[in-house]
Write a protein that holds these residues in place. Sequence first.
Motif, PDB file in Angstrom:
ATOM      1  N   UNK A 103     -32.035 -15.702  50.936  1.00 22.17           N
ATOM      2  CA  UNK A 103     -31.966 -16.934  51.469  1.00 22.17           C
ATOM      3  C   UNK A 103     -30.726 -17.782  51.292  1.00 22.17           C
ATOM      4  N   UNK A 104     -29.496 -16.798  52.010  1.00 23.64           N
ATOM      5  CA  UNK A 104     -28.422 -17.433  51.506  1.00 23.64           C
ATOM      6  C   UNK A 104     -27.889 -18.653  52.233  1.00 23.64           C
ATOM      7  N   UNK A 105     -28.565 -19.115  53.344  1.00 24.21           N
ATOM      8  CA  UNK A 105     -27.909 -19.916  54.283  1.00 24.21           C
ATOM      9  C   UNK A 105     -28.684 -21.511  54.374  1.00 24.21           C
ATOM     10  N   UNK A 106     -29.531 -21.610  53.216  1.00 24.56           N
ATOM     11  CA  UNK A 106     -30.430 -22.648  53.380  1.00 24.56           C
ATOM     12  C   UNK A 106     -29.448 -23.981  53.494  1.00 24.56           C
ATOM     13  N   UNK A 107     -28.390 -24.247  52.996  1.00 30.24           N
ATOM     14  CA  UNK A 107     -27.905 -25.457  52.903  1.00 30.24           C
ATOM     15  C   UNK A 107     -26.604 -25.580  53.680  1.00 30.24           C
ATOM     16  N   UNK A 108     -26.146 -24.306  54.549  1.00 29.78           N
ATOM     17  CA  UNK A 108     -25.210 -24.364  55.261  1.00 29.78           C
ATOM     18  C   UNK A 108     -25.111 -25.006  56.478  1.00 29.78           C
ATOM     19  N   UNK A 109     -24.170 -25.608  57.033  1.00 34.05           N
ATOM     20  CA  UNK A 109     -24.264 -26.425  58.458  1.00 34.05           C
ATOM     21  C   UNK A 109     -24.384 -25.307  59.574  1.00 34.05           C
ATOM     22  N   UNK A 110     -24.406 -25.874  60.802  1.00 32.45           N
ATOM     23  CA  UNK A 110     -24.932 -24.814  61.600  1.00 32.45           C
ATOM     24  C   UNK A 110     -23.750 -24.159  62.134  1.00 32.45           C
ATOM     25  N   UNK A 111     -22.359 -24.486  62.045  1.00 26.31           N
ATOM     26  CA  UNK A 111     -21.356 -23.844  62.667  1.00 26.31           C
ATOM     27  C   UNK A 111     -20.888 -22.848  61.297  1.00 26.31           C
TER      28      UNK A 111
END
Lengths: 253, 265
Positions: free
Chosen positions: A165-173
């Motif tokens: 689950x690497x993207x949990x805190x990344x913004x959409x772009x």
Amino acid sequence: MEKVLEVKELKVIRNGRIVIDGAEFEVLKGDYIGIIGPNGGGKTTLLLAILGRIPRISGSIKWFGKELKDFKDWHRIAFIPQDATNFDRNFPLSVKEFVVLGRLGRKAGRKINREDWEEVDLALEFMGLAEVANKRIGELSEGQKQRMFVARALVRKPEVLILDEPIAGMDASIQEKFYQKMSELNHKMNVTILMVSHDLSVVFCKMNKVICVNKEVYVAKVGKEAEEVLRKAYGEHFYFVFHRHECRGEFVD
Amino acid sequence: MIELLNYQFFQNAIIGGILIGIISAWIGLFLVLKKESMIVDGAAHTAFGGLALGLLIGIDPFLTALIVSIISIFLISHMRSKGHAYSDSAIALMLAVGFSIGLAIISVTRGFGVDIFSFLFGSILTISREEIILITLLATSIAAFLSNFHREILAIIFNEDEAKIMGIPVRRISICFNLMIAVAIILSIKMVGTVLVVALMVIPALAALRLKCSFIKTLISSITIAIIGVISGIIISAYYRIATSAMIVLILLLIYMIIVVRKRW
Ligand SMILES: Nc1ncnc2c1ncn2[C@@H]1O[C@H](COP(=O)(O)OP(=O)(O)OP(=O)(O)O)[C@@H](O)[C@H]1O
Ligand SMILES: [Mg+2]
């Protein structure tokens, strides 16, 4: 096709409860695999078991044809754990100093050289962290921390990239850029990727296989045959899950 | 003041003190980051038993102390790595056992009163030429190890599990590092005595960490603080005849407080 990972009859018990029961699957070179399944289904457990971080009750795990206990080439693999960003905020490391740690593990005591630092700069640039390169790691925002861990994985130049689950805190772009980079690594550099994700539309659009984990482990090619697998993994919640990604019109056959 | 520099004992003390200060601050920083600074206190007090034992059986007390300190460090870190609950209490227990055995031996055999005092409170001003050579050898080999492996050690401290998955030889490096801790403790006992070893190793790191900068700057600050503390402590104590160990630690504390206050501003 070269077998990167071969898992047979894997059984893992945690807290006296069977969490993985008879997992059997192969990962081939160049695979881009989404690992899905309900919370508590055992995705993280499965990853930690194949990396040898938690013991197994039975079964065999082979990396690049070698039994796990004989496997020594860990520099071929990069792993980002699920709770990676959960570190001590006061740890005295700058982002750069942290990311360069990814270059370790080939030869103990090897001096970090110019080339290593160049790799670090490239990875930081790529993950949009160049401006914060000299900040302390504890000062980053949650999404930036996650990108920092991805940067550390990238400087390893891994043949296999495993992400929980690497993207949990990344913004959409950044998410979009992140997935682009993953596809690029996978297509151009032939990096094998295993990624835990709850975003089924991404899994079905971009990846070529799914592994569903819900105590039992099911593997399927992305496409119609995955429906059966999803039904087994998510049980009664299947219709909701399945319907959601269908609605988005991103089901790839 | 200036004429002090002409005395051999004073030169020896300064050289030995700087070397010991550098490695104890360096190792101390890693231990603070590992949240294991009390290991030092445990091992140093246990080593006191080793010192007494050496005197009793008539071999160099620092050798027996080194052996005892190595054993206690490996025992403690074994307990901690196995996740034994109460490993802190186990440290306290070991400290008590080692220290009281030491006291018992010494009180039974009486006779070596002067030595006890120097074990407890250090004796950097009476350091000999041969000891300086030994200290230099040990300090440079520790420094060589630390500078070669400091990134590996950092990765292990940051997250041992991740370090293993990265292929870092965690076990081997940890074993070497534990040996270095034991040697650094024994050298520090020479300088400030068993009671204040933990202060010498930990305060420079705590002060440097307050500066909130990158690792390399934290390390350099920590070592600089230790050197300042050691040099000024030795000078003041030689000049005013105050206990050296107390003076060194007091100055380190002063530096720590100055940093805390300035950061508050
Ligand atoms: N450290 C642990 N010790 C004991 N049991 C654990 C531990 N971590 C997880 N478990 C148990 O193992 C089972 C599987 O957990 P796991 O973390 O592998 O699930 P997951 O699929 O990764 O879930 P999520 O989507 O929430 O990340 C759960 O029942 C959980 O209670
Ligand atoms: Mg998980």
